[in-house]
Scaffold this active site. Structure first.
Site, PDB file in Angstrom:
ATOM      1  N   LYS A 185       0.843  -1.204   0.000  1.00  0.00           N
ATOM      2  CA  LYS A 185       0.000   0.000   0.000  1.00  0.00           C
ATOM      3  C   LYS A 185       0.878   1.253   0.000  1.00  0.00           C
ATOM      4  CE  LYS A 185      -0.401  -0.257   5.051  1.00  0.00           C
ATOM      5  NZ  LYS A 185      -1.261  -0.719   6.160  1.00  0.00           N
ATOM      6  N   ARG A 221     -10.021   0.006  15.881  1.00  0.00           N
ATOM      7  CA  ARG A 221      -9.986   0.839  14.675  1.00  0.00           C
ATOM      8  C   ARG A 221     -11.041   0.255  13.746  1.00  0.00           C
ATOM      9  NH1 ARG A 221      -4.480   1.573  11.142  1.00  0.00           N
ATOM     10  NH2 ARG A 221      -4.964  -0.608  10.677  1.00  0.00           N
ATOM     11  N   TYR A 258      17.948  29.241   7.697  1.00  0.00           N
ATOM     12  CA  TYR A 258      16.716  29.875   8.194  1.00  0.00           C
ATOM     13  C   TYR A 258      16.674  29.870   9.717  1.00  0.00           C
ATOM     14  CZ  TYR A 258      14.523  29.796   3.570  1.00  0.00           C
ATOM     15  OH  TYR A 258      14.211  30.002   2.260  1.00  0.00           O
ATOM     16  N   MET A 293      13.666  23.753   1.902  1.00  0.00           N
ATOM     17  CA  MET A 293      12.796  23.020   0.975  1.00  0.00           C
ATOM     18  C   MET A 293      13.597  22.147   0.009  1.00  0.00           C
ATOM     19  SD  MET A 293       9.958  24.508  -1.690  1.00  0.00           S
ATOM     20  CE  MET A 293       8.882  25.246  -0.455  1.00  0.00           C
TER      21      MET A 293
HETATM   22  C1  LIG Z   1      -0.514  -1.681   6.926  1.00  0.00           C
HETATM   23  C2  LIG Z   1      -1.053  -2.948   7.412  1.00  0.00           C
HETATM   24  C3  LIG Z   1      -0.220  -4.057   7.560  1.00  0.00           C
HETATM   25  C4  LIG Z   1       1.287  -3.976   7.434  1.00  0.00           C
HETATM   26  O1  LIG Z   1       1.804  -3.361   8.597  1.00  0.00           O
HETATM   27  P1  LIG Z   1       3.369  -3.259   8.878  1.00  0.00           P
HETATM   28  O2  LIG Z   1       3.463  -2.722  10.252  1.00  0.00           O
HETATM   29  O3  LIG Z   1       3.905  -2.292   7.860  1.00  0.00           O
HETATM   30  O4  LIG Z   1       3.937  -4.595   8.701  1.00  0.00           O
HETATM   31  C5  LIG Z   1      -0.810  -5.261   7.900  1.00  0.00           C
HETATM   32  N1  LIG Z   1      -2.150  -5.354   8.100  1.00  0.00           N
HETATM   33  C6  LIG Z   1      -2.973  -4.295   7.986  1.00  0.00           C
HETATM   34  C7  LIG Z   1      -4.419  -4.460   8.253  1.00  0.00           C
HETATM   35  C8  LIG Z   1      -2.457  -3.055   7.663  1.00  0.00           C
HETATM   36  O5  LIG Z   1      -3.278  -2.008   7.585  1.00  0.00           O
END
Ligand SMILES: *Cc1c(COP(=O)(O)O)cnc(C)c1O
Length: 362
Positions: free
Chosen positions: A34, A131, A258, A306
């Site tokens: 992802k 969640r 800066y 930047m």
């Molecule tokens: C992002 C995610 C993972 C992977 O998590 P990592 O900590 O990067 O290994 C696994 N399961 C779900 C449901 C996630 O949202």
């Protein structure tokens, strides 16, 4: 000369980390790609893994379709599930697996009228993170409803950990226990472990792992844990690199950059590096944050701008214009940079932008 900044991506290291994860966990493993593979380029990473990975996981449908359109034929799981009926139909048409974490998604499946036994669903159990997912009181009912949808041929039961990166903390054991209790009589594969679960919680290993960050060579566990588990050594995949393109001498009392936050207390040599927060390097890091210059340890001085930042060359007389600077990678542990930036490696990696990604596969 073009701007020398780049993210060098080592696909051989990516494959090695995937195999490390699957060997540790056993069973099968979905490579989590992802967020553009945590900033590494999802299509390139998925292609590099396509002959060894059991499948892939992404957050949402557009990410999954991008992989299918790039010719990835392995299973793909959409972790957030489908947002609407169109997505569900597209998921079905492209043989994409989806998480089901709330009632509306079951109703969508009922309405879609897909052919019998033509799809596989991942039922998400909220075992304590609070969640996404069905709460412990609703899991059995959700499973029943889902398994009655004619299109659903099989169900994998999944859950996600809130605190698996804290080895001494009981919350993960409690989540495993809650998951076991509520799913005991329900048929189907199980999937609990993210990266930290794979690395630190052997009792949580089930049929499918879902490693993300560890694929990219950033270990989510504390250094103290890693010291006790040298066999879990991961290979950094991204090296964020640039070069020094100007050198300056500071006199005692000169303020740099800066805000004038850094003031030289002696005569100093500083190098200007062609990378900044617009490339994803964190603006918030203080003076002292590690970098490597032609392989030698040094530090950031003054505020990150930047497009550029300054590094200390006082102790490196041989370094100068054209010297290579590693912001993180094989020499500079990204977890150290993240610590200085008051964040986690995940965020640093996801934020990389504007620099070209250069792939190697040795
Ligand atoms: C992002 C995610 C993972 C992977 O998590 P990592 O900590 O990067 O290994 C696994 N399961 C779900 C449901 C996630 O949202």
């Amino acid at each position: 000369m073009t701007r020398p900044s780049k993210a060098l991506i080592d696909l051989a290291a990516l494959r090695q980390n995937y195999l490390t994860a699957r060997n540790l966990h056993g069973g099968r493993a979905l490579a989590v790609v992802k967020a553009n593979a945590y900033g590494h380029g999802a299509v390139f990473c998925a292609r590099a893994l396509s002959d060894i990975a059991d499948g892939f996981a992404v957050a949402f449908m557009a990410e999954a379709l991008e992989l299918r359109q790039a010719g990835i034929t392995r299973p793909i799981l959409v972790l957030e599930g489908c947002f609407d009926l169109d997505e569900l139909i597209a998921a079905h048409a492209n043989q994409i697996w989806f998480a089901v974490h709330q009632r509306a998604q079951i109703e969508m499946l009922e309405k879609a009228g897909l052919p019998p036994s033509s799809t596989h669903a991942w039922l998400k159990v909220d075992s304590g993170m609070h969640r996404a997912g069905f709460g412990l009181d609703d899991v059995k009912e959700a499973y029943k409803l889902l398994s009655r949808v004619p299109a659903v041929s099989s169900i994998t039961l999944m859950s996600h950990f809130a605190r698996a990166d804290e080895p001494g903390e009981s919350a993960t054991e409690e989540q495993v226990k809650a998951f076991e209790e509520v799913t005991r009589d329900l048929p189907g594969d199980r999937s609990l472990c993210n990266s930290a679960g794979v690395l630190a919680w052997p009792d949580a290993r089930r049929d499918w792992a879902r490693p993300g960050i560890l694929l990219y060579g950033a270990n989510p566990l504390p250094a103290s844990f890693l010291a006790q588990h040298p066999e879990q050594k991961l290979a950094p995949v991204m090296s964020l690199l640039s070069e020094i393109f100007a050198v300056k001498t500071l006199n005692p009392g000169d303020a740099l950059g800066y805000g004038g936050t850094f003031v030289a207390d002696r005569t100093m040599r500083v190098g200007l590096v062609a990378i900044g927060y617009a490339d994803g390097y964190p603006r918030g890091v203080p003076t002292g944050t590690p970098v490597a210059i032609d392989g030698n340890a040094s530090r950031i001085v003054g505020r990150v701008s930047m497009d550029m930042l300054n590094v200390d060359l006082t102790h490196l007389p041989q370094a100068g214009i054209g010297s290579q600077v590693e912001l993180w990678g094989r020499q500079v542990d990204i977890n150290q940079v993240a610590h200085h930036a008051n964040t986690i490696a995940y965020e640093l990696l996801c934020n990389v932008k504007r620099v070209p990604r250069i792939y190697t596969d040795q």
